[in-house]
Design a protein around this motif. Structure first.
Motif, PDB file in Angstrom:
ATOM      1  N   TYR A 137      33.752  88.666   7.842  1.00  0.00           N
ATOM      2  CA  TYR A 137      34.691  88.424   6.687  1.00  0.00           C
ATOM      3  C   TYR A 137      35.518  89.711   6.967  1.00  0.00           C
ATOM      4  CZ  TYR A 137      30.967  85.925   4.253  1.00  0.00           C
ATOM      5  OH  TYR A 137      30.187  84.940   3.984  1.00  0.00           O
ATOM      6  N   ASP A 138      35.204  90.946   7.324  1.00  0.00           N
ATOM      7  CA  ASP A 138      36.281  92.073   7.548  1.00  0.00           C
ATOM      8  C   ASP A 138      37.198  91.891   8.669  1.00  0.00           C
ATOM      9  OD1 ASP A 138      34.682  93.565   5.580  1.00  0.00           O
ATOM     10  OD2 ASP A 138      33.538  94.426   7.168  1.00  0.00           O
ATOM     11  N   GLU A 139      36.656  91.211   9.728  1.00  0.00           N
ATOM     12  CA  GLU A 139      37.881  90.792  10.796  1.00  0.00           C
ATOM     13  C   GLU A 139      38.828  89.918  10.218  1.00  0.00           C
ATOM     14  OE1 GLU A 139      35.082  91.375  14.913  1.00  0.00           O
ATOM     15  OE2 GLU A 139      34.956  89.457  13.817  1.00  0.00           O
ATOM     16  N   LEU A 140      38.446  88.898   9.564  1.00  0.00           N
ATOM     17  CA  LEU A 140      39.238  87.846   8.988  1.00  0.00           C
ATOM     18  C   LEU A 140      40.216  88.642   7.933  1.00  0.00           C
ATOM     19  CD1 LEU A 140      40.451  85.028   8.393  1.00  0.00           C
ATOM     20  CD2 LEU A 140      38.583  84.450   6.938  1.00  0.00           C
ATOM     21  N   GLN A 141      39.559  89.605   7.074  1.00  0.00           N
ATOM     22  CA  GLN A 141      40.371  90.236   6.258  1.00  0.00           C
ATOM     23  C   GLN A 141      41.454  90.967   6.621  1.00  0.00           C
ATOM     24  OE1 GLN A 141      39.123  90.625   2.813  1.00  0.00           O
ATOM     25  NE2 GLN A 141      41.188  91.438   2.187  1.00  0.00           N
ATOM     26  N   GLU A 142      41.292  91.654   7.977  1.00  0.00           N
ATOM     27  CA  GLU A 142      42.383  92.588   8.572  1.00  0.00           C
ATOM     28  C   GLU A 142      43.136  91.534   9.541  1.00  0.00           C
ATOM     29  OE1 GLU A 142      42.800  95.656   8.428  1.00  0.00           O
ATOM     30  OE2 GLU A 142      40.607  96.244   7.510  1.00  0.00           O
ATOM     31  N   LEU A 143      42.692  90.658  10.034  1.00  0.00           N
ATOM     32  CA  LEU A 143      43.872  89.697  10.647  1.00  0.00           C
ATOM     33  C   LEU A 143      44.870  89.006   9.571  1.00  0.00           C
ATOM     34  CD1 LEU A 143      41.503  87.976  13.294  1.00  0.00           C
ATOM     35  CD2 LEU A 143      43.228  89.528  13.712  1.00  0.00           C
ATOM     36  N   SER A 144      44.242  88.766   8.609  1.00  0.00           N
ATOM     37  CA  SER A 144      44.983  88.135   7.340  1.00  0.00           C
ATOM     38  C   SER A 144      45.987  89.100   7.046  1.00  0.00           C
ATOM     39  CB  SER A 144      44.207  87.537   6.306  1.00  0.00           C
ATOM     40  OG  SER A 144      43.420  86.434   6.641  1.00  0.00           O
ATOM     41  N   TYR A 145      45.666  90.350   6.718  1.00  0.00           N
ATOM     42  CA  TYR A 145      46.701  91.121   6.405  1.00  0.00           C
ATOM     43  C   TYR A 145      47.594  91.416   7.255  1.00  0.00           C
ATOM     44  CZ  TYR A 145      48.323  95.999   5.029  1.00  0.00           C
ATOM     45  OH  TYR A 145      49.247  97.057   4.640  1.00  0.00           O
ATOM     46  N   MET A 146      47.323  91.373   8.541  1.00  0.00           N
ATOM     47  CA  MET A 146      48.309  91.721   9.597  1.00  0.00           C
ATOM     48  C   MET A 146      49.213  90.527  10.214  1.00  0.00           C
ATOM     49  SD  MET A 146      48.339  95.029  10.265  1.00  0.00           S
ATOM     50  CE  MET A 146      49.245  94.851  11.882  1.00  0.00           C
ATOM     51  N   GLY A 147      49.023  89.516   9.292  1.00  0.00           N
ATOM     52  CA  GLY A 147      50.100  88.591   9.584  1.00  0.00           C
ATOM     53  C   GLY A 147      49.409  87.104   9.739  1.00  0.00           C
ATOM     54  N   VAL A 148      48.172  86.965  10.252  1.00  0.00           N
ATOM     55  CA  VAL A 148      47.506  85.580  10.404  1.00  0.00           C
ATOM     56  C   VAL A 148      47.645  84.784   8.978  1.00  0.00           C
ATOM     57  CG1 VAL A 148      45.544  84.212  11.116  1.00  0.00           C
ATOM     58  CG2 VAL A 148      46.109  86.535  12.334  1.00  0.00           C
ATOM     59  N   SER A 149      48.475  83.787   8.981  1.00  0.00           N
ATOM     60  CA  SER A 149      48.588  83.129   7.745  1.00  0.00           C
ATOM     61  C   SER A 149      47.699  81.907   7.612  1.00  0.00           C
ATOM     62  CB  SER A 149      50.081  82.517   7.636  1.00  0.00           C
ATOM     63  OG  SER A 149      50.347  81.735   8.859  1.00  0.00           O
ATOM     64  N   VAL A 150      46.891  81.528   8.580  1.00  0.00           N
ATOM     65  CA  VAL A 150      45.934  80.390   8.265  1.00  0.00           C
ATOM     66  C   VAL A 150      45.004  80.460   7.042  1.00  0.00           C
ATOM     67  CG1 VAL A 150      44.084  79.107   9.408  1.00  0.00           C
ATOM     68  CG2 VAL A 150      45.509  80.066  10.980  1.00  0.00           C
ATOM     69  N   PHE A 151      44.460  81.650   6.736  1.00  0.00           N
ATOM     70  CA  PHE A 151      43.709  81.956   5.380  1.00  0.00           C
ATOM     71  C   PHE A 151      44.083  82.781   4.708  1.00  0.00           C
ATOM     72  CE2 PHE A 151      39.643  82.914   3.262  1.00  0.00           C
ATOM     73  CZ  PHE A 151      39.054  81.593   2.970  1.00  0.00           C
ATOM     74  N   GLN A 152      44.148  82.842   3.238  1.00  0.00           N
ATOM     75  CA  GLN A 152      44.681  83.489   2.343  1.00  0.00           C
ATOM     76  C   GLN A 152      43.980  84.946   2.283  1.00  0.00           C
ATOM     77  OE1 GLN A 152      47.713  83.334   1.307  1.00  0.00           O
ATOM     78  NE2 GLN A 152      47.732  85.203  -0.023  1.00  0.00           N
ATOM     79  N   GLU A 153      44.413  86.036   2.555  1.00  0.00           N
ATOM     80  CA  GLU A 153      43.655  87.261   2.504  1.00  0.00           C
ATOM     81  C   GLU A 153      42.770  87.479   0.918  1.00  0.00           C
ATOM     82  OE1 GLU A 153      44.418  92.003   2.152  1.00  0.00           O
ATOM     83  OE2 GLU A 153      46.084  90.564   2.787  1.00  0.00           O
ATOM     84  N   GLU A 154      43.505  87.116   0.030  1.00  0.00           N
ATOM     85  CA  GLU A 154      42.721  87.274  -1.258  1.00  0.00           C
ATOM     86  C   GLU A 154      41.439  86.176  -1.770  1.00  0.00           C
ATOM     87  OE1 GLU A 154      45.684  87.155  -0.869  1.00  0.00           O
ATOM     88  OE2 GLU A 154      46.484  89.042  -1.627  1.00  0.00           O
ATOM     89  N   ALA A 155      41.579  85.131  -0.799  1.00  0.00           N
ATOM     90  CA  ALA A 155      40.206  84.304  -0.763  1.00  0.00           C
ATOM     91  C   ALA A 155      39.004  84.810  -0.038  1.00  0.00           C
ATOM     92  CB  ALA A 155      40.796  82.747  -0.197  1.00  0.00           C
ATOM     93  N   ILE A 156      39.041  85.750   0.596  1.00  0.00           N
ATOM     94  CA  ILE A 156      37.917  86.302   1.485  1.00  0.00           C
ATOM     95  C   ILE A 156      36.673  87.019   0.405  1.00  0.00           C
ATOM     96  CG2 ILE A 156      37.026  87.720   3.157  1.00  0.00           C
ATOM     97  CD1 ILE A 156      39.896  87.539   4.308  1.00  0.00           C
ATOM     98  N   LYS A 157      37.224  87.648  -0.460  1.00  0.00           N
ATOM     99  CA  LYS A 157      36.282  88.422  -1.402  1.00  0.00           C
ATOM    100  C   LYS A 157      35.235  87.569  -2.205  1.00  0.00           C
ATOM    101  CE  LYS A 157      36.060  91.982  -4.971  1.00  0.00           C
ATOM    102  NZ  LYS A 157      36.960  92.923  -5.861  1.00  0.00           N
ATOM    103  N   PRO A 158      35.777  86.334  -2.829  1.00  0.00           N
ATOM    104  CA  PRO A 158      34.758  85.677  -3.737  1.00  0.00           C
ATOM    105  C   PRO A 158      33.691  85.091  -2.778  1.00  0.00           C
ATOM    106  CG  PRO A 158      36.957  85.051  -4.186  1.00  0.00           C
ATOM    107  CD  PRO A 158      37.161  85.736  -3.056  1.00  0.00           C
ATOM    108  N   VAL A 159      33.745  84.617  -1.579  1.00  0.00           N
ATOM    109  CA  VAL A 159      33.006  84.050  -0.730  1.00  0.00           C
ATOM    110  C   VAL A 159      31.976  85.287  -0.238  1.00  0.00           C
ATOM    111  CG1 VAL A 159      33.830  81.771  -0.300  1.00  0.00           C
ATOM    112  CG2 VAL A 159      34.626  83.782   0.868  1.00  0.00           C
TER     113      VAL A 159
END
Length: 354
Positions: A137-159
């Protein structure tokens, strides 16, 4: 009947109500096509300001669910505490799915997109970029924050709160492997980087003063000056005598000269400016467990004669960020990708193979 109801509210309906009707109607059609139960998000998904009220939302949802329920719920909106429609920000589809997974305590959240999982690097820069089979989850969060647009950053926390795995899969090619996101990943320790991502067009303002780290009076004055311009700066401690401020160029909105002028009145030794800077992040849990790996990546860039203007890494951080010239952005990503790449494992329909 439904259309007539919407028509009656066109004149007096709120902005959020009108914007949400497309999603509402699409979900109604999908429920009818699948033969599933349609549940309007407005009947159970409650927001307290910008945050979901999970306790109240779960209580309301229970009224509609049975053990074998098959439901379709429209995304992007819920209601506020007064019962008015409340829409989410951009990316609300991902967030809605993650919230629903949290509310029902799902075994798996499948997020169907137009790509087959997350790539190790931007495929527009790296031809045939490798798919990342597993992420935390943390790696996806960082990649999303840095520009990977496949998955919305705010959608990580609930799961992530309920440790529900996320399977990112391709709607157009459901037979293809995707990316599985969960709490722990076991990977080859020789792989320095899980993914690399970045963003262009930053400005770096660096202030210098002898023993600045001990001059809290000067730092307080600097922050007071900076805050008046309402620019979303990121702050980076650069050393004993220096401190840097980062911002996207378009967020400065003509304020740069005024900011520099204000800082030069703060009893500093120097104020330096770097423009047209790109930030490139290498992300991996290995970087937090073995911070020296950041030095290995920096050596790779040095060998390629890429000038690094800034390096950001904290001891517990799972990423290291390099500031390079815009013109070196693609070159930097290619260098990191090619020198740390390892064969990927497979993920099919959200589950690991072998």
């Amino acid at each position: 009947m439904i259309y007539k109801k919407i028509e009656r509210h066109i004149e007096d309906g709120s902005h959020d109500y009108l914007v949400s009707r497309g999603e509402y109607l699409t979900a109604k059609l999908m429920a009818d096509f699948l033969g599933f139960q349609f549940i309007d998000a407005a009947r159970f998904l409650v927001f307290d300001g910008k945050e979901v009220n999970y306790g109240e939302s779960i209580n309301r949802l229970r009224d509609f669910l049975t053990e074998d329920s098959q439901i379709v719920v429209p995304g992007f909106y819920g209601v506020d505490e007064a019962g008015a429609i409340h829409i989410m920000a951009r990316g609300g589809g991902d967030v809605s799915g993650a919230i629903m997974a949290n509310l029902v305590d799902a075994d798996l959240y499948e997020n169907w997109t137009d790509v087959s999982g997350i790539k190790m690097a931007d495929p527009r820069i790296i031809d045939h970029s490798r798919r990342i089979s597993e992420l935390t989850y943390d790696e996806l969060q960082e990649l999303s924050y840095m520009g990977v647009s496949v998955f919305q950053e705010e959608a990580i926390k609930p799961v992530a709160q309920r440790q529900i795995p996320i399977a990112i899969l391709n709607t157009n090619h459901p037979e293809e492997d995707g990316t599985l996101v969960h709490d722990r990943v076991h990977r080859d320790r020789d792989q320095l980087v899980t993914g690399v991502a970045g963003k262009k067009d930053y400005v770096i303002i660096s202030i210098k003063k002898y023993q600045l780290n001990k001059r809290f009076d000067i730092m307080a004055t600097v922050f007071s000056k900076i805050q008046k311009f309402n620019v979303p700066f990121e702050y980076v401690s650069s050393g004993t005598d220096s401190f840097s401020f980062l911002a996207k160029k378009d967020q400065l909105d003509g304020k740069l000269d005024a900011i520099l002028a204000a800082l030069k009145k703060c009893d500093l030794d120097r104020v330096d400016l770097d423009q047209n800077i790109a930030l490139v992040a290498a992300v991996s849990h290995e970087l937090s467990e073995r911070p020296a790996n950041a030095g290995r990546i920096l050596d790779l860039l040095d060998d390629s004669q890429i000038k690094v203007h800034l390096v950001i890494q904290e001891g517990s951080d799972i990423k290291v960020v390099f500031g390079v010239a815009n013109e070196d952005y693609e070159k930097t990503i290619k260098k990191i990708y090619r020198d740390v790449n390892l064969p990927a494992k497979k993920v099919a329909n959200g589950y690991l193979n072998g």
